[in-house]
Design an enzyme around this catalytic site. Sequence first.
Site, PDB file in Angstrom:
ATOM      1  N   LYS A 136     -19.246   1.173  -6.560  1.00  0.00           N
ATOM      2  CA  LYS A 136     -18.615   1.064  -7.702  1.00  0.00           C
ATOM      3  C   LYS A 136     -17.048   0.779  -7.770  1.00  0.00           C
ATOM      4  O   LYS A 136     -16.267   0.928  -6.604  1.00  0.00           O
ATOM      5  CB  LYS A 136     -18.385   2.959  -8.352  1.00  0.00           C
ATOM      6  CG  LYS A 136     -18.090   3.195  -9.417  1.00  0.00           C
ATOM      7  CD  LYS A 136     -17.480   4.649  -9.638  1.00  0.00           C
ATOM      8  CE  LYS A 136     -16.155   4.829  -9.038  1.00  0.00           C
ATOM      9  NZ  LYS A 136     -15.634   6.157  -9.646  1.00  0.00           N
ATOM     10  N   LYS A 219     -20.355   1.269 -16.518  1.00  0.00           N
ATOM     11  CA  LYS A 219     -20.062   2.663 -16.585  1.00  0.00           C
ATOM     12  C   LYS A 219     -18.832   3.027 -17.545  1.00  0.00           C
ATOM     13  O   LYS A 219     -17.576   2.727 -16.814  1.00  0.00           O
ATOM     14  CB  LYS A 219     -19.876   3.311 -15.059  1.00  0.00           C
ATOM     15  CG  LYS A 219     -19.428   4.743 -15.283  1.00  0.00           C
ATOM     16  CD  LYS A 219     -19.261   5.237 -13.838  1.00  0.00           C
ATOM     17  CE  LYS A 219     -18.761   6.916 -13.749  1.00  0.00           C
ATOM     18  NZ  LYS A 219     -18.658   7.545 -12.631  1.00  0.00           N
TER      19      LYS A 219
END
Length: 339
Positions: A136, A219
């Site tokens: 991420k 995201k």
Amino acid sequence: MNSQILKDTIDQIFANGKGILAMDESTPTCEKRFEAAGIPQTSEMYRKYRELIVTTPGLNESIGGAILFDETIRQQTDDGKPMAKVLMNAGIIPRIKVDMGAKSLAGFPKELVTEGLDGLRERLKEYTTMGAHFAKWRAVITIGDDIPTDACIKANVHALARYAALCQEVDMVPIVEPEVLMDGNHSIQRCYEVTEKVLKKLFYQLYQFKIDLEGIILKPNMVVAGKSCPIQNSIDEVAEATVKCLRSSVPASVPAIAFLSGGQSPQVAAEHLNAINKNFKDRLPWIVAFSFARAIQQPALDVWKGEQSNVKEAQKLLSRRAKIAAAARRGEYSSSMEG
């Protein structure tokens, strides 16, 4: 890059209506949250809390992947098992936060750019040996007077694209997180405009860097008014604005969108996700799931308070909030679940 490995990882994460638990809080963030909860801010207490999370019974019923902080992936439980291994044994894919945080963007007051590209190729190779199958990187976009600037947006989406390329090079799925913050008094329309602009510039950069869009997870933030805005929109209005924004800016080839909660309360985050899936299920080309942090963890942290005697009760709350998030992903959430 092996595209099939990327696709298989994404399928496994979101199988059976599951989502992602973000437990990758940095040390400064942990310090703030522990201080607010009256818990000592020590490395050992952070480890104990993370052990509480990864050993929660039944967590794998709702969670298919968990995002870890660098410190966490190197930690062990009391019985000597690596945290990542505990997750994998439960069928939860561990992933790693690889950015080094948002720093001031030189020459652009009040704007930030995420750093961490230096040495990232080597770090990713190390993380793959430790069991991390996806990563991420979070970019932070602030709405305010005359911001965000085009320069800030470009700097952040360029970094996201370079990070994604490095991940796919070693068969790691990149979670691409361009977060437009809720902080401020902006309207939902202003959030829509900024979010749409950021996403369009992001996917242009991803195209430029030859990213396999079928091998990423997006995201994003939901499209909501700023926390200080006097007009707070209804659940259905937020769902409609969010879907409209995503449909105008996110290619259908992206397999999954996993929303961040972005400071929303656990209940409101679940209500918004539920409305998106319930009201627009037949018009969404992507899996629409969750990658929540506080919206799943906060009730458990408040109950735990750093006390071993509270672990089981905290784990029950953590498992419950994860199940609620999974229900919202299916469009089956009800306020009666809050109980």
